[in-house]
Design a protein around this motif. Sequence first.
Motif, PDB file in Angstrom:
ATOM      1  N   LYS A  10       0.910  -1.232  -0.178  1.00  0.00           N
ATOM      2  CA  LYS A  10       0.019  -0.037  -0.064  1.00  0.00           C
ATOM      3  C   LYS A  10       0.762   1.334  -0.007  1.00  0.00           C
ATOM      4  O   LYS A  10       0.544   2.219  -0.884  1.00  0.00           O
ATOM      5  CB  LYS A  10      -0.976   0.041   1.173  1.00  0.00           C
ATOM      6  N   ILE A  11       2.001   1.241   0.778  1.00  0.00           N
ATOM      7  CA  ILE A  11       2.770   2.500   0.804  1.00  0.00           C
ATOM      8  C   ILE A  11       3.451   2.676  -0.447  1.00  0.00           C
ATOM      9  O   ILE A  11       3.409   3.753  -0.876  1.00  0.00           O
ATOM     10  CB  ILE A  11       3.930   2.165   2.144  1.00  0.00           C
ATOM     11  N   TYR A  12       3.959   1.655  -0.997  1.00  0.00           N
ATOM     12  CA  TYR A  12       4.673   1.603  -2.391  1.00  0.00           C
ATOM     13  C   TYR A  12       3.588   2.234  -3.397  1.00  0.00           C
ATOM     14  O   TYR A  12       4.133   3.279  -4.113  1.00  0.00           O
ATOM     15  CB  TYR A  12       5.240   0.260  -2.807  1.00  0.00           C
ATOM     16  N   ARG A  13       2.530   1.737  -3.364  1.00  0.00           N
ATOM     17  CA  ARG A  13       1.338   2.233  -4.342  1.00  0.00           C
ATOM     18  C   ARG A  13       1.033   3.685  -4.169  1.00  0.00           C
ATOM     19  O   ARG A  13       1.050   4.350  -5.159  1.00  0.00           O
ATOM     20  CB  ARG A  13       0.362   1.278  -4.286  1.00  0.00           C
ATOM     21  N   LYS A  14       0.967   4.057  -3.063  1.00  0.00           N
ATOM     22  CA  LYS A  14       0.762   5.583  -2.560  1.00  0.00           C
ATOM     23  C   LYS A  14       2.105   6.479  -2.979  1.00  0.00           C
ATOM     24  O   LYS A  14       1.801   7.685  -3.769  1.00  0.00           O
ATOM     25  CB  LYS A  14       0.474   5.771  -1.157  1.00  0.00           C
ATOM     26  N   ILE A  15       3.048   5.831  -2.772  1.00  0.00           N
ATOM     27  CA  ILE A  15       4.143   6.802  -3.242  1.00  0.00           C
ATOM     28  C   ILE A  15       4.340   6.708  -4.832  1.00  0.00           C
ATOM     29  O   ILE A  15       4.744   8.063  -5.253  1.00  0.00           O
ATOM     30  CB  ILE A  15       5.601   5.934  -2.757  1.00  0.00           C
ATOM     31  N   ASN A  16       3.971   5.588  -5.394  1.00  0.00           N
ATOM     32  CA  ASN A  16       4.295   5.763  -6.986  1.00  0.00           C
ATOM     33  C   ASN A  16       2.949   5.779  -7.695  1.00  0.00           C
ATOM     34  O   ASN A  16       2.856   5.609  -8.786  1.00  0.00           O
ATOM     35  CB  ASN A  16       4.852   4.358  -7.396  1.00  0.00           C
ATOM     36  N   TYR A  17       1.819   6.336  -7.024  1.00  0.00           N
ATOM     37  CA  TYR A  17       0.587   6.623  -7.699  1.00  0.00           C
ATOM     38  C   TYR A  17       0.085   5.318  -8.356  1.00  0.00           C
ATOM     39  O   TYR A  17      -0.402   5.550  -9.625  1.00  0.00           O
ATOM     40  CB  TYR A  17       0.829   7.804  -8.514  1.00  0.00           C
TER      41      TYR A  17
END
Length: 646
Positions: free
Chosen positions: A224-231
């Motif tokens: 989830k954090i990775y997706r948030k960082i990378n839109y």
Amino acid sequence: MKKLIFRFNNQISQSIFNSKDVLGGKGANLAQMAKLGLPVPPGFTISTKVCEYFYKSNKKIPKKIINQTKKEISIIEKISKKKLGDISKPLLVSVRSGARVSMPGMMDTILNLGLNDKTVIALKNNTSNGRFAKDCYRRFIQMYGSVVLGIEAYLFEELIENFKLTKGVIQDTELDENDWDGLIKNFKEIIKEKTKKSFPQDVNEQLWGAIRAVFSSWNSKRAKIYRKINYISDHWGTAVNVQAMVFGNMGNDCATGVAFTRNPSTGKKEVFGEYLINAQGEDVVAGTRTPQNLLSMSKSMPKIFQQLKKIFKLLEKKYKDMQDIEFTVENNKLWMLQTRSGKRTAKAAIKIAVDMVQEKLISHKEAILRIDPNTLDTLLHPTLDPKAEKKVIASGLPASPGAASGRVTFSADEAERLKEQMQDTILVRIETSPEDINGMHASKGILTARGGMTSHAAVVARGMGKPCVSGSSEIKIDYEKKEFKSGEHIIKEGDIITVDGGSGKIMLGKVPTVKPDISGDFSKVMVWADKIRKLKVRTNSETPADTKIARDFGAEGIGLCRTEHMFFDEKRIVSVRQMILSKTLEDRRKALAKILPYQKNDFFEIFKIMNGLPVTVRLLDPPLHEFLPKTDKDIADVARELNMSN
């Protein structure tokens, strides 16, 4: 869509072949490699649509999928002449995730699935290699326990490290069959203690436990954090790839590795990668062992090396982009496990884009679209001043270029907390894992004691545009004491260090920087962009120096010149404060008289640099208290200035 499971072969329609929305990136690329005739172990993809069903139906797998999966497993069994759970010729499989956009290390993988107390004996007998069979079994129990059963991974790692210390060895490869037998017993005991259940011996239970765990990892905290960082959208879901295992850990004629078709740090067209003899893929990616440079394979495995080089060219021609490849060598036979467009630094992205235009692989427009504007920003930041004094305390691998200074922190959560307090940090870890993604994003730079140029830390740092030094064996990290040692130096949490990801050097304190030199390939890309862009760009600037930099970067005017910013200079602000605090009109005019020459000269230089381009000026805007003194020294300076004028 009626079909939800797709085999890695030519039976997939062309529209599905190219659909990462359905097959995920890994599944689509495995199918493409199989179609190109490359050596891909047999397997199949459970589509992203099933992940959608999985979450909508309270994490249950539809019966239709269970039946289709059984059919596909039987086809792998037929091709490989092995059978899942068979006590004479057991089939082992990997279960891997595959989002439509690359999310390196963020979701889960299970290797060696199909091993139990009986099939491990069969594997030993078939290979005449007891050490290999037991090594695979302990790896499977370790992965399954962590990924599927939710047991903390460090509990297994601690057992291995303590055992090696007791035996007086350094590498896992120095442990023999009997050693692994003891650790397998210990691993099972941990699982029984933590879950109140025995490690599952039923291979079908193992398979569905792994498939559910991979689907569930789509919504793990790190993903989830990775997706948030990378839109990246939360709604896409992941595919699951089930594939026959091939083994890089059967002996010295086996290996596993990660390769890039070009250098992901510099963009240079050269062989770049790492491999380990007698290892499985997770050993390279996780950084648990420091691997060898791929170039050395030209001597240790020359035929495999030449085969890889040909595959590099073939894949670049197919995908028209730099590829990140995973491979395994089993008994001197090469197997391709993955290809994807590789993460790269901003500098590398520009060089690769320009070179591929010159090689007639892509157009100017495609080249521009290949470059991530967010990472491009890293090229505009300063680098270490080569003339500055540096106290180098250690060195490692130059895993991701750039330089950064900050306070040492050993925790991802602490790096995130300090960022909220506007403090720069360097995240220092023995090796990073996907759970560290929040701290890697929050920190200014990353330093690891273990891992190579293709480790998790290196790949993620390059994707983020952050400097990283990996595999610094000179530093010894103690998480409990919150310090690391390097020779005679003891660096505690909160101490400031500087890391240079271009040279691999680690330095005490904050090292001064110099402004970047933007030219060469960067300038070419900017010229190409100018020819097709529709927007014009102006800058915010209030000083001649900033205006000059903006023009060098191609600004076509000043969108906002905030006059109050002209007065924050140390020499000028005292006069501004004097003007504000003056009791008489005469004193105010005296103060203004001091300010006027500065402002007239600034505007003269700004207009001269802009050379007829538009400049929008905003008159004094902020409340006057923003100029007032905030420290005793500031107050004393103003008082002295007022007394002098009186």
